[in-house]
Design an enzyme around this catalytic site. Structure first.
Site, PDB file in Angstrom:
ATOM      1  N   ASP A 116       0.862  -1.180   0.000  1.00 21.07           N
ATOM      2  CA  ASP A 116       0.000   0.000   0.000  1.00 21.07           C
ATOM      3  C   ASP A 116       0.900   1.232   0.000  1.00 21.07           C
ATOM      4  O   ASP A 116       2.099   1.138   0.293  1.00 21.07           O
ATOM      5  CB  ASP A 116      -0.900  -0.042   1.232  1.00 21.07           C
ATOM      6  CG  ASP A 116      -1.923   1.077   1.255  1.00 21.07           C
ATOM      7  OD1 ASP A 116      -2.341   1.539   0.181  1.00 21.07           O
ATOM      8  OD2 ASP A 116      -2.302   1.506   2.364  1.00 21.07           O
TER       9      ASP A 116
ATOM     10  N   ASP B 126      -0.189   4.934   1.243  1.00 20.26           N
ATOM     11  CA  ASP B 126      -0.393   5.764   2.439  1.00 20.26           C
ATOM     12  C   ASP B 126      -0.227   4.930   3.703  1.00 20.26           C
ATOM     13  O   ASP B 126      -0.878   3.897   3.880  1.00 20.26           O
ATOM     14  CB  ASP B 126      -1.804   6.375   2.429  1.00 20.26           C
ATOM     15  CG  ASP B 126      -2.043   7.249   1.217  1.00 20.26           C
ATOM     16  OD1 ASP B 126      -1.396   8.295   1.105  1.00 20.26           O
ATOM     17  OD2 ASP B 126      -2.880   6.872   0.370  1.00 20.26           O
TER      18      ASP B 126
ATOM     19  N   ASP C 162      -1.860  -1.372   5.977  1.00 20.19           N
ATOM     20  CA  ASP C 162      -1.979  -0.867   7.349  1.00 20.19           C
ATOM     21  C   ASP C 162      -3.417  -0.646   7.791  1.00 20.19           C
ATOM     22  O   ASP C 162      -3.648  -0.152   8.893  1.00 20.19           O
ATOM     23  CB  ASP C 162      -1.192   0.438   7.508  1.00 20.19           C
ATOM     24  CG  ASP C 162      -1.819   1.595   6.747  1.00 20.19           C
ATOM     25  OD1 ASP C 162      -2.265   1.386   5.588  1.00 20.19           O
ATOM     26  OD2 ASP C 162      -1.865   2.714   7.296  1.00 20.19           O
TER      27      ASP C 162
END
Length: 233
Positions: A28, A30, A178
């Site tokens: 990912d 961000d 996350d």
């Protein structure tokens, strides 16, 4: 055929294979590659000012990992396209506030040195994602964003399409995210998931493997013999 894993349970991270088959590390953006929270906070403040949106940033942040339009629908924000234009314009203007996480570049290059194929799967649109990723100077072999084909996270589509790009089986891949939607997307794709403990969200049950820092990914996924001297910075 798209494979799913019951109860959103991702398979274990792949061990180093003996047949030299290709392995893939998907990440990912961000909260994993870059700390973009200051950019997102500024962009949301601009949305509040320009469109009279009273919702605090923490409400937006709770849904990170989903495509922007999906987030707006969940928040009950109307005139999504106008809000999107405001948010994206401010994001571009404040992109300099984003910072790479300590050790992430060295970690990525260590995986490249160990012959892993790297890809990015993000819900950030490509016009904002590409300049940020270019700052890392890492050879990502594929970048999947909402501008491409298929459904967005938490659907398995972007992960599976990235693996088609890389010509790697789901069983030989790991996704590092996350947020809960990252974990769900990996499970539905049949891809092992590692939670980025340095990111913005918390994992959900069943508890996945968690790396406390970018460099901890090395000890989780790379046997010591695969590390190239000096590759970890």
């Amino acid at each position: 055929m798209i494979m799913t894993v019951p109860a959103h349970e991702s398979p274990s991270a792949p061990a180093a294979p003996n047949d030299h088959r290709s392995r893939a590390l998907l990440l990912d953006l961000d909260g994993v590659l870059l700390d973009t929270r200051p950019v997102m906070r500024k962009a949301w403040q601009r949305v509040q000012e320009a469109h009279g949106v009273a919702l605090p940033f923490r409400d937006y942040e709770r849904h990170l990992g989903r495509e922007f339009g999906d987030i707006m629908q969940r928040l009950g924000v109307t005139d999504t396209e106008a809000v999107r234009r405001t948010y994206e314009a401010e994001s571009v203007a404040t992109a300099h506030l984003a910072q790479e996480f300590a050790g992430i570049v060295e970690t990525l290059h260590a995986f490249v040195a160990a012959d892993w194929r790297l890809g990015v799967v993000t819900s950030k649109h490509v016009d904002r994602a590409a300049p940020l990723l270019a700052r890392l100077g890492c050879p990502f072999a594929t970048i999947r964003t909402p501008a491409g084909a298929g459904r967005t996270k938490p659907a398995p589509d972007p992960l599976l399409l990235a693996l088609v790009d890389l010509e790697v089986d789901p069983a030989a891949a790991v996704y590092v995210g996350d947020m809960a939607v990252d974990q769900e997307s990996a499970a539905r794709a049949g891809v092992a998931y590692v939670h980025a403990g340095w990111g913005y969200g918390q994992p959900t049950a069943p508890a996945p493997e968690t790396a406390a820092s970018p460099k901890e990914l090395l000890s989780l996924l790379l046997p010591a013999r695969q590390l190239v001297e000096g590759s970890t910075g």
